[in-house]
Design an enzyme around this catalytic site. Structure first.
Site, PDB file in Angstrom:
ATOM      1  N   THR A   1       0.847  -1.196   0.000  1.00 39.08           N
ATOM      2  CA  THR A   1       0.000   0.000   0.000  1.00 39.08           C
ATOM      3  C   THR A   1       0.881   1.243   0.000  1.00 39.08           C
ATOM      4  O   THR A   1       1.915   1.275   0.659  1.00 39.08           O
ATOM      5  CB  THR A   1      -0.962   0.047   1.210  1.00 39.08           C
ATOM      6  OG1 THR A   1      -1.812  -1.096   1.167  1.00 39.08           O
ATOM      7  CG2 THR A   1      -1.837   1.293   1.220  1.00 39.08           C
TER       8      THR A   1
ATOM      9  N   VAL B   1     -12.845  -5.901  -0.999  1.00 33.15           N
ATOM     10  CA  VAL B   1     -12.526  -4.476  -0.871  1.00 33.15           C
ATOM     11  C   VAL B   1     -11.906  -4.281   0.508  1.00 33.15           C
ATOM     12  O   VAL B   1     -12.445  -4.757   1.511  1.00 33.15           O
ATOM     13  CB  VAL B   1     -13.791  -3.606  -1.028  1.00 33.15           C
ATOM     14  CG1 VAL B   1     -13.483  -2.137  -0.739  1.00 33.15           C
ATOM     15  CG2 VAL B   1     -14.349  -3.758  -2.442  1.00 33.15           C
ATOM     16  N   GLY B   2     -10.783  -3.583   0.539  1.00 35.45           N
ATOM     17  CA  GLY B   2     -10.071  -3.404   1.806  1.00 35.45           C
ATOM     18  C   GLY B   2     -10.294  -2.033   2.411  1.00 35.45           C
ATOM     19  O   GLY B   2     -11.147  -1.247   1.974  1.00 35.45           O
ATOM     20  N   ASP B   3      -9.467  -1.734   3.377  1.00 37.47           N
ATOM     21  CA  ASP B   3      -9.555  -0.470   4.123  1.00 37.47           C
ATOM     22  C   ASP B   3      -9.286   0.760   3.272  1.00 37.47           C
ATOM     23  O   ASP B   3      -9.795   1.850   3.542  1.00 37.47           O
ATOM     24  CB  ASP B   3      -8.524  -0.496   5.258  1.00 37.47           C
ATOM     25  CG  ASP B   3      -7.101  -0.671   4.712  1.00 37.47           C
ATOM     26  OD1 ASP B   3      -6.855  -1.657   3.996  1.00 37.47           O
ATOM     27  OD2 ASP B   3      -6.257   0.205   4.976  1.00 37.47           O
TER      28      ASP B   3
ATOM     29  N   GLY C   1      -1.219  -1.499   5.972  1.00 35.70           N
ATOM     30  CA  GLY C   1      -1.211  -2.664   6.859  1.00 35.70           C
ATOM     31  C   GLY C   1      -2.343  -3.613   6.515  1.00 35.70           C
ATOM     32  O   GLY C   1      -2.895  -3.573   5.414  1.00 35.70           O
ATOM     33  N   HIS C   2      -2.669  -4.451   7.473  1.00 34.40           N
ATOM     34  CA  HIS C   2      -3.667  -5.489   7.245  1.00 34.40           C
ATOM     35  C   HIS C   2      -5.062  -4.860   7.222  1.00 34.40           C
ATOM     36  O   HIS C   2      -5.583  -4.426   8.244  1.00 34.40           O
ATOM     37  CB  HIS C   2      -3.545  -6.545   8.348  1.00 34.40           C
ATOM     38  CG  HIS C   2      -4.475  -7.686   8.169  1.00 34.40           C
ATOM     39  ND1 HIS C   2      -5.160  -8.249   9.218  1.00 34.40           N
ATOM     40  CD2 HIS C   2      -4.862  -8.349   7.056  1.00 34.40           C
ATOM     41  CE1 HIS C   2      -5.924  -9.233   8.751  1.00 34.40           C
ATOM     42  NE2 HIS C   2      -5.747  -9.305   7.454  1.00 34.40           N
ATOM     43  N   GLY C   3      -5.654  -4.821   6.015  1.00 33.00           N
ATOM     44  CA  GLY C   3      -6.881  -4.061   5.793  1.00 33.00           C
ATOM     45  C   GLY C   3      -8.036  -4.440   6.698  1.00 33.00           C
ATOM     46  O   GLY C   3      -8.766  -3.579   7.204  1.00 33.00           O
TER      47      GLY C   3
END
Ligand code: GLY
Length: 325
Positions: free
Chosen positions: A182, A211-213, A234-236
């Protein structure tokens, strides 16, 4: 510039030094890629700072920075994005304008070189905050955004990582936790306006349509001239559980500094949901921070003609922006 304190409406006059702070992803960067990642982030930061020094807005600066990182194969965004479980690139991106609280995002988009520019078009040209997949693609075409071949977004490295994760016994989640990506930026311009921009290929071997953060306001980023601006990495799924960007700003509203607010939010994400990540943060006075709970995060900041950069916790190098590249 003039700042209004919303609590007592007493105007404060302060010196404003434009600043741009950039990250190229939290996680673990393999040794053979760290130099290229660092120089990519430093050169994008210089470009963003040049926009600010030329009188450009914070939004112009963060979009320029993130576009440059999307165009580099060394980051998990644009060309270089990780592949989903079907071996395809699907990307998320968002921008937010701290003056208006307007935002724009795209999610699960394909065949676009610069999702961050499409996210800005969503903010500027529609009454919506997020467009996804096919709808986003139709909007892109209507705005004259060129479609690019899928293969132009896929690198040998991303194909290798995808293949490795399909091997029997591999653990994509564990593997991903060590090698996140990211890209993102925050900036304050000479007028005191703030903006954030974040872009990603998401999680390695993610499900199609995930879909992530990054596309979610408050998780992948947030900007409010009254409080500050944050871009996250980071981890979404963990970031969304704690709305990491907004959580950093909550701590700043409570009186914490940019560093302390960033650390408190990251520590909470770690203890509450076991998530790792990183943030870049600015406040209305132009104070800035680049903080992370992962092993590494490639970051850089430019302010007062000085470039700051680092990769490991506690690492902080500086260089004059007048110095040759
Ligand atoms: N933070 C990027 C993602 O999980 O999609």
């Amino acid at each position: 510039m003039l700042l209004i304190n919303p609590n007592n409406w007493t105007p404060q006059v302060i010196d404003m030094f434009p600043v741009v702070v950039v990250h190229g992803g939290a996680g673990h960067i393999p040794e053979d890629r760290s130099e290229k990642s660092m120089s990519g982030v430093c050169s994008a930061t210089r470009a963003g700072y040049a926009v600010l020094c030329g009188g450009g807005s914070s939004m112009d600066a963060v979009v320029e920075v993130v576009s440059q990182l999307e165009n580099s194969p060394f980051f998990n965004a644009g060309c270089g994005s990780v592949l989903n479980v079907r071996g395809e690139v699907e990307m998320d991106a968002m921008v937010m304008d701290g003056k208006t609280l307007g935002s724009g995002a795209v999610s699960a988009v394909r065949n676009i070189a610069n999702p961050i520019q499409l996210a800005r078009l969503v903010m500027d040209k529609t009454s919506h905050a997020c467009l996804t997949a096919e709808g986003a693609k139709k909007f892109a075409l209507s705005e004259g955004v060129p479609e690019v071949p899928h293969e132009s977004l896929v690198t040998e490295y991303s194909r290798m990582r995808w293949t490795k994760n399909l091997a029997p016994g591999s653990n994509p989640v564990e593997y991903q936790m060590g090698k996140m990506g990211t890209v993102g930026a925050v900036a304050v311009d000479a007028e005191g306006n703030m903006a954030c921009a974040t872009s990603t290929g998401g999680m390695l071997n993610k499900m199609e349509g995930r879909v992530g953060d990054t596309a979610c306001v408050g998780s992948g980023g947030y900007a409010d001239n009254l409080m500050g601006a944050v871009s996250t990495t980071g981890h979404g799924e963990a970031i969304m559980k704690v709305t990491l960007a907004r959580l950093v700003l909550f701590h700043m509203e409570q009186g914490q500094s940019v560093e302390a607010a960033s650390d408190l939010a990251l520590a909470y994400m770690g203890s509450r949901v076991g998530g790792m990540g990183g943030v870049v943060t600015v406040d209305p006075q132009g104070h800035w921070a680049a903080r992370f709970s992962s092993r590494q995060m490639v970051w850089a900041a430019a302010q007062k003609d000085t470039l700051h950069y680092g990769l490991y916790t506690g690492e902080h190098f500086t260089q004059s922006l007048g110095a040759p590249l």
